[in-house]
Design an enzyme around this catalytic site. Structure first.
Site, PDB file in Angstrom:
ATOM      1  N   ARG A  16       0.805  -1.226   0.000  1.00  0.00           N
ATOM      2  CA  ARG A  16       0.000   0.000   0.000  1.00  0.00           C
ATOM      3  C   ARG A  16       0.835   1.271   0.000  1.00  0.00           C
ATOM      4  NH1 ARG A  16      -3.594  -2.289   4.872  1.00  0.00           N
ATOM      5  NH2 ARG A  16      -1.789  -3.667   5.001  1.00  0.00           N
ATOM      6  N   LYS A  23       9.006  -0.588   3.182  1.00  0.00           N
ATOM      7  CA  LYS A  23       8.162   0.268   4.020  1.00  0.00           C
ATOM      8  C   LYS A  23       8.869   0.751   5.280  1.00  0.00           C
ATOM      9  CE  LYS A  23       4.454  -1.526   6.202  1.00  0.00           C
ATOM     10  NZ  LYS A  23       3.032  -1.915   6.335  1.00  0.00           N
ATOM     11  N   THR A  81       2.048 -13.103   8.785  1.00  0.00           N
ATOM     12  CA  THR A  81       2.747 -12.760  10.030  1.00  0.00           C
ATOM     13  C   THR A  81       3.112 -13.994  10.870  1.00  0.00           C
ATOM     14  OG1 THR A  81       0.564 -12.311  10.979  1.00  0.00           O
ATOM     15  CG2 THR A  81       1.842 -10.409  10.272  1.00  0.00           C
ATOM     16  N   GLU A 156      -9.391 -10.847  11.143  1.00  0.00           N
ATOM     17  CA  GLU A 156      -8.862  -9.796  10.273  1.00  0.00           C
ATOM     18  C   GLU A 156      -9.993  -9.113   9.517  1.00  0.00           C
ATOM     19  OE1 GLU A 156      -5.433  -8.790  10.044  1.00  0.00           O
ATOM     20  OE2 GLU A 156      -5.690  -9.899  11.903  1.00  0.00           O
ATOM     21  N   LYS A 353      31.871  26.809   2.214  1.00  0.00           N
ATOM     22  CA  LYS A 353      32.073  25.365   2.196  1.00  0.00           C
ATOM     23  C   LYS A 353      33.403  25.056   2.842  1.00  0.00           C
ATOM     24  CE  LYS A 353      34.370  22.862  -0.130  1.00  0.00           C
ATOM     25  NZ  LYS A 353      35.236  22.276  -1.174  1.00  0.00           N
ATOM     26  N   ASN A 388      38.924  28.094  -5.552  1.00  0.00           N
ATOM     27  CA  ASN A 388      39.566  26.987  -4.842  1.00  0.00           C
ATOM     28  C   ASN A 388      39.787  25.767  -5.727  1.00  0.00           C
ATOM     29  OD1 ASN A 388      36.750  26.695  -4.953  1.00  0.00           O
ATOM     30  ND2 ASN A 388      36.730  25.331  -3.189  1.00  0.00           N
ATOM     31  N   TYR A 389      39.264  25.815  -6.944  1.00  0.00           N
ATOM     32  CA  TYR A 389      39.265  24.603  -7.792  1.00  0.00           C
ATOM     33  C   TYR A 389      39.956  24.929  -9.109  1.00  0.00           C
ATOM     34  CZ  TYR A 389      37.216  20.526 -10.145  1.00  0.00           C
ATOM     35  OH  TYR A 389      37.023  19.351 -10.817  1.00  0.00           O
TER      36      TYR A 389
END
Ligand code: UD1
Ligand code: CA
Length: 461
Positions: A16, A23, A81, A156, A353, A388-389
């Site tokens: 579901r 889940k 179950t 159930e 950064k 910086n790069y």
């Protein structure tokens, strides 16, 4: 607790949810729901914790790497179950004591409820004790059918008669079992029901036939028992967790202007007299000091804020540390691994950064500081950029105490600007600047007089 073994069912498909993710890994208020269940079980100090996995078991195993004490039982295929619990027989059959069964999709339970369940189970010497609750809308849950007040069976939803569907007492999916008779009884379950599954719930009638004692403990806190089967129930559970968190914080002296639009994860801590404005997200392991003010639209993830910090509107802060008295934003972006010392002021449209910013330093406007070590009382002018790069590697920029970086400058790393040095506006700094020196790179200014008049004449002519 000696002789207590915990089993958590998490093998089901969670159809579901309509998801590619198992889940139990879906997040409730910022954390996988299975973690809530584990954090409930662990303080009971059980002799073992077994997770029954099947559907997407590798993803669930991955999520457990930090919990080496969790053992796994595999259920394949998933036949219900009762069948799921039976898969733990290889690990638990022959042991004595109590088996506490939890469901991976029932994350909101409280410890006191489990303690009450276990105590009642052990005091009565029951073979099985089920935790039940009364809900206004029992749709979807197994109903508790009682005869002369005693639990007789569980039916159930899909197998229930119209009369049985009126029953408001439901199975929460949480049980305590005496281990001794359990696995033999599970082997005797049949799958003669609407879903063709081996229902654990049928154990109630089995035990009753065998004259074994079955008990039901009724909780009067149905919100704790919510099973999550759909995304709607997932959102509901998150809302409950967040509401509780907000209420705890407010009770402890934090002002939350609008709890309905404030999203604070479970593990976040906040000091007294801090004010949180609407639309704020505080996530992960974030901690906020006292007397801070966090304005609307801010998102803070895994970060630590000192005292009297002001975060103006619309800042994003990730994995960073902010000292006391820091003022940030509006519209500042702290990417991971920044360390802002006390009284730093970072203004609008500044991105940081992996940078350390010394006490009292200001970067007021439109800058990028990455891989930078900036000293104390430095002034970073508008539009300063650390380059910086170089296309292959990242390099460090160092700016020492008291330096002044003029607006619109680029610092081409690796480079150092010395103590109390000046960088003139519009400078491209490619070489180190000595302490106390001045760097300028732009050429001498050239003025052309009467330029506009000349241009007009050309157009008209
Ligand atoms: C179950 C109970 C129902 C109860 C409800 C409470 C049964 C037959 N029904 O229904 O009485 O009111 O929980 O939330 O027990 N699982 C497995 N393997 C399987 C099937 C399920 O491991 O083969 C796991 C699921 O992953 C989940 C849990 O068992 O964690 C419950 O399964 P689910 O299918 O959600 O049961 P419900 O229909 O909710
Ligand atoms: Ca369920």
């Amino acid at each position: 607790m000696a002789n207590l073994h915990v089993v958590i069912l998490a093998a089901g498909k969670g159809t579901r949810m309509k998801s590619a993710l198992p889940k139990v890994l879906h997040h409730v208020a910022g954390k996988p729901m299975i973690y809530y269940v584990l954090q409930l079980a662990e303080p009971l100090k059980p002799s073992s914790i077994t997770l029954v996995v099947g559907h997407m078991k590798e993803a669930i195993r991955q999520a457990m790497v930090s919990r080496p004490q969790v053992q796994f039982a595999v259920q394949e295929p998933q036949l219900g179950t009762g069948h799921a619990l039976l898969q733990a027989s290889g690990l638990l059959e022959g042991k004595s004591g109590t088996l506490l069964l939890l469901s991976g999709d029932v994350p909101l339970l409280k410890r006191h409820t489990l303690q009450r369940l276990i105590a009642h189970h052990q005091d009565t010497g029951a073979a099985a004790t089920v935790l039940t609750t009364i809900v206004p809308q029992p749709y979807g849950y197994g109903r508790i059918v009682r005869e002369q007040g005693q639990i007789a069976r569980i039916v159930e939803e899909r197998d229930a008669s119209p009369e049985e569907r009126q029953i408001a007492e439901v199975n929460t999916g949480v049980w305590a079992f005496d281990i001794a008779p359990l696995f033999a009884a599970l082997r005797g379950l049949a799958a003669a029901n609407a879903q063709g599954e081996y229902y654990l719930t049928d154990l109630v009638s089995t035990y009753r036939r065998q004259n074994r004692r079955v008990e039901a403990v009724v909780s009067d806190e149905p919100d704790q028992m919510r099973g999550i089967n759909s995304r709607i129930e997932l959102a509901e559970a998150s809302r409950i967790v967040r509401q509780k968190k907000n209420e705890e914080l407010m009770a402890a002296g934090v002002t939350i202007e609008d709890p309905a639009t404030t999203y604070i994860d479970d593990e976040v801590t906040i000091g007294t007299d801090t004010v949180i404005h609407p639309g704020v997200y505080l996530e992960g392991r974030t901690s906020v000091g006292t007397a801070c003010e966090i304005h609307s639209g801010v998102r803070i993830v895994n970060s630590t804020l000192g005292d009297r910090v002001v975060i103006q509107n619309y800042c994003v802060i990730n994995s960073s540390r902010l000292g006391s008295g820091v003022i940030l934003g509006p519209f500042a972006h702290l990417r991971p691994d920044n360390d802002l010392r006390d009284s730093v002021h970072i203004g609008n449209f500044v991105e940081l950064k992996k940078s350390t910013i010394g006490a009292g330093t200001k970067a007021g406007h439109l800058s990028y500081l990455g891989d930078a070590i900036v000293g104390e009382n430095v002034n970073i002018g508008a539009g300063t950029i650390t380059c910086n790069y170089d296309g292959e590697r990242k390099h460090q920029t160092t700016i020492e105490d008291g330096a002044f970086i003029g607006s619109d400058s680029q610092l081409v790393a690796p480079v150092t600007v010395g103590r109390d040095a000046y960088v003139g506006s519009g400078t491209t700094v490619r070489e180190n600047v000595p302490a106390g020196g001045l760097a300028v790179s732009a050429g001498k200014q050239r003025n052309i007089e009467g330029w506009k008049a000349g241009k007009k004449a050309k157009v008209q002519g």
